[in-house]
Design a protein around this motif. Sequence first.
Motif, PDB file in Angstrom:
ATOM      1  N   GLY A  33      44.130  26.249  35.388  1.00  0.00           N
ATOM      2  CA  GLY A  33      43.755  24.489  33.558  1.00  0.00           C
ATOM      3  C   GLY A  33      42.852  23.335  34.722  1.00  0.00           C
ATOM      4  N   ILE A  34      43.375  22.257  33.639  1.00  0.00           N
ATOM      5  CA  ILE A  34      43.282  20.691  33.811  1.00  0.00           C
ATOM      6  C   ILE A  34      44.407  20.056  32.858  1.00  0.00           C
ATOM      7  CG2 ILE A  34      41.692  18.814  33.146  1.00  0.00           C
ATOM      8  CD1 ILE A  34      40.742  20.799  35.387  1.00  0.00           C
ATOM      9  N   GLY A  35      45.148  19.560  33.151  1.00  0.00           N
ATOM     10  CA  GLY A  35      46.078  18.977  33.024  1.00  0.00           C
ATOM     11  C   GLY A  35      46.252  17.183  32.580  1.00  0.00           C
ATOM     12  N   TRP A  36      46.824  17.111  31.733  1.00  0.00           N
ATOM     13  CA  TRP A  36      47.179  15.064  31.232  1.00  0.00           C
ATOM     14  C   TRP A  36      48.596  15.421  31.979  1.00  0.00           C
ATOM     15  CZ3 TRP A  36      44.070  11.693  31.078  1.00  0.00           C
ATOM     16  CH2 TRP A  36      42.488  12.059  30.317  1.00  0.00           C
ATOM     17  N   PHE A  37      49.072  14.312  32.578  1.00  0.00           N
ATOM     18  CA  PHE A  37      50.054  13.373  33.551  1.00  0.00           C
ATOM     19  C   PHE A  37      50.329  12.095  32.724  1.00  0.00           C
ATOM     20  CE2 PHE A  37      50.914  17.091  36.143  1.00  0.00           C
ATOM     21  CZ  PHE A  37      49.591  18.282  36.179  1.00  0.00           C
ATOM     22  N   ARG A  38      51.170  11.533  33.041  1.00  0.00           N
ATOM     23  CA  ARG A  38      51.690   9.976  33.082  1.00  0.00           C
ATOM     24  C   ARG A  38      52.957   9.384  33.716  1.00  0.00           C
ATOM     25  NH1 ARG A  38      53.745  10.368  26.563  1.00  0.00           N
ATOM     26  NH2 ARG A  38      56.251  10.947  27.127  1.00  0.00           N
ATOM     27  N   GLN A  39      52.314   8.407  34.276  1.00  0.00           N
ATOM     28  CA  GLN A  39      53.697   8.436  34.819  1.00  0.00           C
ATOM     29  C   GLN A  39      53.925   6.932  34.447  1.00  0.00           C
ATOM     30  OE1 GLN A  39      53.381   7.566  38.728  1.00  0.00           O
ATOM     31  NE2 GLN A  39      55.328   8.049  39.580  1.00  0.00           N
ATOM     32  N   ALA A  40      55.472   5.875  34.077  1.00  0.00           N
ATOM     33  CA  ALA A  40      55.772   5.199  33.203  1.00  0.00           C
ATOM     34  C   ALA A  40      56.299   4.812  34.561  1.00  0.00           C
ATOM     35  CB  ALA A  40      56.441   5.090  32.886  1.00  0.00           C
ATOM     36  N   PRO A  41      56.560   3.284  34.722  1.00  0.00           N
ATOM     37  CA  PRO A  41      56.528   3.104  35.773  1.00  0.00           C
ATOM     38  C   PRO A  41      58.383   2.108  36.062  1.00  0.00           C
ATOM     39  CG  PRO A  41      55.887   0.907  34.710  1.00  0.00           C
ATOM     40  CD  PRO A  41      55.882   2.209  33.497  1.00  0.00           C
ATOM     41  N   GLY A  42      58.457   3.406  37.498  1.00  0.00           N
ATOM     42  CA  GLY A  42      59.769   3.360  37.531  1.00  0.00           C
ATOM     43  C   GLY A  42      60.767   4.841  37.476  1.00  0.00           C
ATOM     44  N   LYS A  43      59.501   5.817  37.051  1.00  0.00           N
ATOM     45  CA  LYS A  43      60.079   6.794  37.017  1.00  0.00           C
ATOM     46  C   LYS A  43      59.135   7.509  37.180  1.00  0.00           C
ATOM     47  CE  LYS A  43      61.655   6.063  31.723  1.00  0.00           C
ATOM     48  NZ  LYS A  43      61.724   6.697  30.807  1.00  0.00           N
ATOM     49  N   SER A  49      50.775  17.772  28.982  1.00  0.00           N
ATOM     50  CA  SER A  49      49.471  18.797  28.752  1.00  0.00           C
ATOM     51  C   SER A  49      49.163  19.392  28.977  1.00  0.00           C
ATOM     52  CB  SER A  49      48.823  18.635  27.684  1.00  0.00           C
ATOM     53  OG  SER A  49      48.495  19.061  26.387  1.00  0.00           O
ATOM     54  N   CYS A  50      48.708  20.916  29.269  1.00  0.00           N
ATOM     55  CA  CYS A  50      47.565  21.439  29.802  1.00  0.00           C
ATOM     56  C   CYS A  50      46.284  22.801  28.924  1.00  0.00           C
ATOM     57  CB  CYS A  50      48.270  21.755  30.894  1.00  0.00           C
ATOM     58  SG  CYS A  50      47.501  22.942  31.849  1.00  0.00           S
ATOM     59  N   ILE A  51      45.195  22.385  29.178  1.00  0.00           N
ATOM     60  CA  ILE A  51      44.477  23.600  29.288  1.00  0.00           C
ATOM     61  C   ILE A  51      44.296  24.801  29.745  1.00  0.00           C
ATOM     62  CG2 ILE A  51      42.799  22.300  29.210  1.00  0.00           C
ATOM     63  CD1 ILE A  51      41.690  22.950  26.399  1.00  0.00           C
ATOM     64  N   ALA A  52      44.093  25.573  29.485  1.00  0.00           N
ATOM     65  CA  ALA A  52      42.895  26.898  30.495  1.00  0.00           C
ATOM     66  C   ALA A  52      42.096  26.709  30.343  1.00  0.00           C
ATOM     67  CB  ALA A  52      44.320  28.352  30.007  1.00  0.00           C
ATOM     68  N   ILE A  53      41.687  27.361  31.939  1.00  0.00           N
ATOM     69  CA  ILE A  53      40.131  27.906  31.945  1.00  0.00           C
ATOM     70  C   ILE A  53      39.746  28.670  31.274  1.00  0.00           C
ATOM     71  CG2 ILE A  53      38.575  27.325  33.566  1.00  0.00           C
ATOM     72  CD1 ILE A  53      40.180  25.080  35.510  1.00  0.00           C
ATOM     73  N   ASP A  55      41.187  30.593  28.698  1.00  0.00           N
ATOM     74  CA  ASP A  55      41.041  30.245  27.704  1.00  0.00           C
ATOM     75  C   ASP A  55      41.159  30.016  27.045  1.00  0.00           C
ATOM     76  OD1 ASP A  55      43.955  32.871  27.570  1.00  0.00           O
ATOM     77  OD2 ASP A  55      43.847  30.826  28.250  1.00  0.00           O
ATOM     78  N   GLY A  56      41.273  28.772  26.685  1.00  0.00           N
ATOM     79  CA  GLY A  56      41.460  27.400  26.593  1.00  0.00           C
ATOM     80  C   GLY A  56      43.292  27.229  25.673  1.00  0.00           C
ATOM     81  N   ASP A  57      43.905  28.148  26.414  1.00  0.00           N
ATOM     82  CA  ASP A  57      45.629  28.480  25.826  1.00  0.00           C
ATOM     83  C   ASP A  57      45.739  26.832  26.213  1.00  0.00           C
ATOM     84  OD1 ASP A  57      48.720  29.898  26.499  1.00  0.00           O
ATOM     85  OD2 ASP A  57      47.733  29.153  25.423  1.00  0.00           O
TER      86      ASP A  57
END
Length: 130
Positions: A33-43, A49-53, A55-57
């Motif tokens: 799938g395609i995912g979203w990730f985040r990174q805050a300073p110092g973390k 989140s992720c969506i499967a290629i 079936d869109g799960d």
Amino acid sequence: QVQLVESGGGLVQPGGSLRLSCAVSGFTKDYYGIGWFRQAPGKEREAVSCIAISDGDTSYAESVKGRFTISRDNAKNTVYLQMSSLKPKDTAAYYCATVKDLVVVTTERGDTLEAEVGSWGQGTQVTVSW
């Protein structure tokens, strides 16, 4: 080779909304799938989140459930992350990435996503502040 380009970040007040876009080019059918990730300073970087290629799960980390929605437009080869009810703690650099494998770990504190990543985008900054 897959390329990903994020856009849509910016400054938003607490309680506000923002939509991030991830334009995807290249061959993606070998990925989960395609995912979203985040990174805050110092973390550490966090999968949100992720969506499967196939079936869109969709999958979400507990920290964003009910506030963030991931979606895709296959015609535009774009994955979106609609973020609502934003909080200062959502402030971070947000990245999209191809996901080779995804495991949803459920504990008493809710779900966390563990992702094996292929390619990363360059990131887009989201700042939630007055």
